[in-house]
Design an enzyme around this catalytic site. Structure first.
Site, mmCIF file in Angstrom:
data_model
loop_
_atom_site.group_PDB
_atom_site.id
_atom_site.type_symbol
_atom_site.label_atom_id
_atom_site.label_comp_id
_atom_site.label_asym_id
_atom_site.label_seq_id
_atom_site.Cartn_x
_atom_site.Cartn_y
_atom_site.Cartn_z
ATOM 1 N N SER A 5 -5.242 58.774 -55.277
ATOM 2 C CA SER A 5 -6.457 59.574 -55.064
ATOM 3 C C SER A 5 -7.691 58.850 -55.584
ATOM 4 C CB SER A 5 -6.344 60.926 -55.778
ATOM 5 O OG SER A 5 -5.399 61.718 -55.129
ATOM 6 N N ASP A 25 -3.420 59.947 -60.940
ATOM 7 C CA ASP A 25 -3.166 59.763 -59.504
ATOM 8 C C ASP A 25 -3.998 58.584 -58.968
ATOM 9 O OD1 ASP A 25 -2.980 59.941 -56.761
ATOM 10 O OD2 ASP A 25 -3.154 62.113 -56.696
ATOM 11 N N TYR A 75 2.447 65.165 -47.903
ATOM 12 C CA TYR A 75 2.319 63.996 -47.032
ATOM 13 C C TYR A 75 2.740 64.343 -45.605
ATOM 14 C CZ TYR A 75 1.937 61.115 -51.220
ATOM 15 O OH TYR A 75 1.511 60.562 -52.392
ATOM 16 N N ARG A 122 2.434 64.427 -56.126
ATOM 17 C CA ARG A 122 1.081 64.995 -56.030
ATOM 18 C C ARG A 122 1.092 66.394 -56.635
ATOM 19 N NH1 ARG A 122 -1.107 61.329 -52.299
ATOM 20 N NH2 ARG A 122 -3.121 61.088 -53.267
ATOM 21 N N GLN A 158 -2.455 64.786 -61.717
ATOM 22 C CA GLN A 158 -3.758 64.484 -61.089
ATOM 23 C C GLN A 158 -4.553 63.425 -61.857
ATOM 24 O OE1 GLN A 158 -5.810 68.177 -60.392
ATOM 25 N NE2 GLN A 158 -4.992 68.335 -58.323
HETATM 26 P P1 NAD Z 1 -2.318 59.677 -46.913
HETATM 27 O O1 NAD Z 1 -3.191 58.570 -47.349
HETATM 28 O O2 NAD Z 1 -0.839 59.569 -47.096
HETATM 29 O O3 NAD Z 1 -2.586 59.965 -45.355
HETATM 30 C C1 NAD Z 1 -3.907 60.166 -44.878
HETATM 31 C C2 NAD Z 1 -3.937 61.323 -43.922
HETATM 32 O O4 NAD Z 1 -3.405 60.924 -42.655
HETATM 33 C C3 NAD Z 1 -3.132 62.555 -44.347
HETATM 34 O O5 NAD Z 1 -3.996 63.660 -44.439
HETATM 35 C C4 NAD Z 1 -2.125 62.717 -43.212
HETATM 36 O O6 NAD Z 1 -1.815 64.084 -42.951
HETATM 37 C C5 NAD Z 1 -2.874 62.086 -42.059
HETATM 38 N N1 NAD Z 1 -2.070 61.735 -40.871
HETATM 39 C C6 NAD Z 1 -0.820 61.215 -40.806
HETATM 40 N N2 NAD Z 1 -0.435 61.064 -39.525
HETATM 41 C C7 NAD Z 1 -1.481 61.484 -38.757
HETATM 42 C C8 NAD Z 1 -1.698 61.577 -37.351
HETATM 43 N N3 NAD Z 1 -0.771 61.217 -36.468
HETATM 44 N N4 NAD Z 1 -2.888 62.062 -36.927
HETATM 45 C C9 NAD Z 1 -3.838 62.460 -37.809
HETATM 46 N N5 NAD Z 1 -3.691 62.394 -39.138
HETATM 47 C C10 NAD Z 1 -2.526 61.927 -39.605
HETATM 48 O O7 NAD Z 1 -2.826 61.031 -47.589
HETATM 49 P P2 NAD Z 1 -3.369 61.226 -49.070
HETATM 50 O O8 NAD Z 1 -4.835 61.111 -49.091
HETATM 51 O O9 NAD Z 1 -2.579 60.384 -49.990
HETATM 52 O O10 NAD Z 1 -3.035 62.758 -49.313
HETATM 53 C C11 NAD Z 1 -1.690 63.197 -49.203
HETATM 54 C C12 NAD Z 1 -1.541 64.597 -49.722
HETATM 55 O O11 NAD Z 1 -1.652 64.667 -51.121
HETATM 56 C C13 NAD Z 1 -2.535 65.602 -49.194
HETATM 57 O O12 NAD Z 1 -1.821 66.755 -48.900
HETATM 58 C C14 NAD Z 1 -3.453 65.826 -50.338
HETATM 59 O O13 NAD Z 1 -4.088 67.081 -50.269
HETATM 60 C C15 NAD Z 1 -2.461 65.771 -51.447
HETATM 61 N N6 NAD Z 1 -3.055 65.533 -52.761
HETATM 62 C C16 NAD Z 1 -2.675 66.352 -53.789
HETATM 63 C C17 NAD Z 1 -3.172 66.145 -55.053
HETATM 64 C C18 NAD Z 1 -2.746 67.014 -56.196
HETATM 65 O O14 NAD Z 1 -2.758 66.631 -57.286
HETATM 66 N N7 NAD Z 1 -2.322 68.197 -55.988
HETATM 67 C C19 NAD Z 1 -4.042 65.095 -55.284
HETATM 68 C C20 NAD Z 1 -4.406 64.282 -54.216
HETATM 69 C C21 NAD Z 1 -3.884 64.498 -52.960
#
Ligand code: NAD
Length: 370
Positions: free
Chosen positions: A129, A126, A229, A118, A123
């Site tokens: 996302s 991705d 994550y 990520r 991006q």
């Molecule tokens: P994901 O689908 O892996 O998980 C969904 C959410 O569930 C996450 O926010 C996680 O913290 C939450 N979670 C896990 N256990 C939990 C619990 N017990 N109670 C409550 N919530 C809980 O997440 P995602 O949408 O794939 O995003 C993962 C990360 O990637 C995030 O930090 C996001 O900001 C980041 N991201 C970065 C980029 C980039 O390019 N920089 C792009 C997209 C996402």
């Protein structure tokens, strides 16, 4: 190079890995072979691919290409039609070691796009996302459709209708879009996550963050996650979260759960006791149902009614918005291909590149990920 776009065969899969828009770009320098009907469910007819420069072929020809673009990992029948030494790009489920072993056994060089780091440079490719964004949106629409009341507050001559209360559990990409969509429909929203930066994001969308304070350095440290994550939180924190969520869920009309931990079973966030305490007619959409579910009563692919609560266990929400899900996925794939096809149109694997290294799951008959 011959690039194949086979039709997806998994039940319920409506998406396609290339659209006429991306085929037009690929066809400038490559021979693009699209299986007849591959894009139909995503509103991309054969004629549109032909107009973009593709040749319409049968499934065996598309799968027999040197580079095969897929949405989901090929099944046994599809693998049997692929040629050893060819390259596969798709959402291949990098944590499914058995599947990876089968891809490696078929002699494929395989890239699992979900494994991209990520980072900013990744991006545009991705897929997690692009697809989670759509899934979060659709989850709210499904909930609204099942919910027997209005979402917004309405003041009518026949009396006032209260706004629906929505609780979003897990605020990654899908959760943020669920909040934004519920907000557009006029709901009042609360949300919970383990990771500290989420609070600010939730509040910036006009929702309330349910704070479960960290009581030890260990809890605070684990909550930081790895690479953005989440990691499994200690039982002490999970218990405090469950108690708080129980109270908030009692007041909620709609609960959207999206909490995932990569490579593990999804955490249980809405137990049966909490479902029992919820209002009759309320709705849960368990977006983690494919990873075991955030609610133990959710059933994969079913909408069930338990203790008066409707629980939606639709596993592939992005596929319910097939045209846009395909359009965004196909653009992700096109951008990824720029990393592995050089200016002379040759296939190259630069293992020094962190995105290539992370996504390359099979090469030379071996699985490169455990
Ligand atoms: P994901 O689908 O892996 O998980 C969904 C959410 O569930 C996450 O926010 C996680 O913290 C939450 N979670 C896990 N256990 C939990 C619990 N017990 N109670 C409550 N919530 C809980 O997440 P995602 O949408 O794939 O995003 C993962 C990360 O990637 C995030 O930090 C996001 O900001 C980041 N991201 C970065 C980029 C980039 O390019 N920089 C792009 C997209 C996402």
């Amino acid at each position: 190079m011959r690039i194949g776009i086979p039709a997806e065969t998994r039940p319920g899969e409506t998406r396609v890995a290339a659209t006429p828009e991306t085929v037009k770009k690929l066809a400038v320098r490559h021979q693009v072979l699209v299986e007849s009907g591959a894009g139909l469910r995503a509103s991309c007819p054969d004629a549109a691919y032909e107009a973009a420069g593709a040749t319409i072929v049968d499934g065996a020809s598309a799968l027999g290409a040197e580079l095969v673009l897929k949405v989901r990992s090929p099944d046994g029948a599809e693998r049997a039609r692929m040629r050893p030494g060819s390259v596969l790009v798709g959402m291949l489920n990098p944590f499914d070691t058995e599947n990876l072993a089968q891809l490696a056994g078929a002699g494929l060089t395989a890239f699992a796009l979900e494994a991209a780091p990520r980072i900013t440079r990744a991006q545009s490719m991705d897929v997690l996302s692009s697809q989670a964004n759509i899934a979060g949106y659709k989850a709210v629409l499904l909930a609204a459709n099942t919910y027997g009341r209005f979402m917004p507050m309405l003041m009518t001559a026949a009396g006032t209708v209260k706004a629906a209360r929505v609780l979003v559990m897990g605020v990654g990409v899908a959760g943020l879009q669920a909040i934004a969509t519920a907000k557009r429909l006029g709901a009042v929203i609360e949300a919970s996550d383990v990771r500290p930066p989420v609070k600010e994001q939730v509040e910036s969308l006009g929702a309330k963050f349910i704070d479960v304070p960290y009581e030890t350095d260990e809890e605070r440290d684990i909550a930081q996650g790895v690479g953005g994550y989440a990691r499994p939180m200690p039982a002490s924190w999970m218990q405090r979260q469950a108690a708080l969520v129980h109270e908030r869920a009692k007041l909620a009309d709609i609960v959207i759960t999206t909490a995932l931990i990569p490579g593990r079973r999804a955490p249980i966030l809405i137990g049966e006791d909490t479902v029992k305490a919820m209002k009759p007619g309320s709705v849960i959409v368990d977006m983690a149902v494919e990873q075991g579910g955030n609610c133990p009563l959710a059933e994969l692919g079913q909408t069930v009614c338990r203790h008066g609560v409707h629980i939606i266990g639709e596993p592939n929400l992005a596929a319910l918005v097939p045209a846009d899900a395909s359009a965004l996925y196909a653009r992700n794939v096109l951008d990824f291909l720029k990393l592995v096809i050089d200016k002379e149109d040759r296939f190259v694997i630069d293992r020094e590149d962190e995105i290539v290294r992370a996504t390359l799951v099979c090469a030379d008959g071996a699985v490169l990920r455990t």
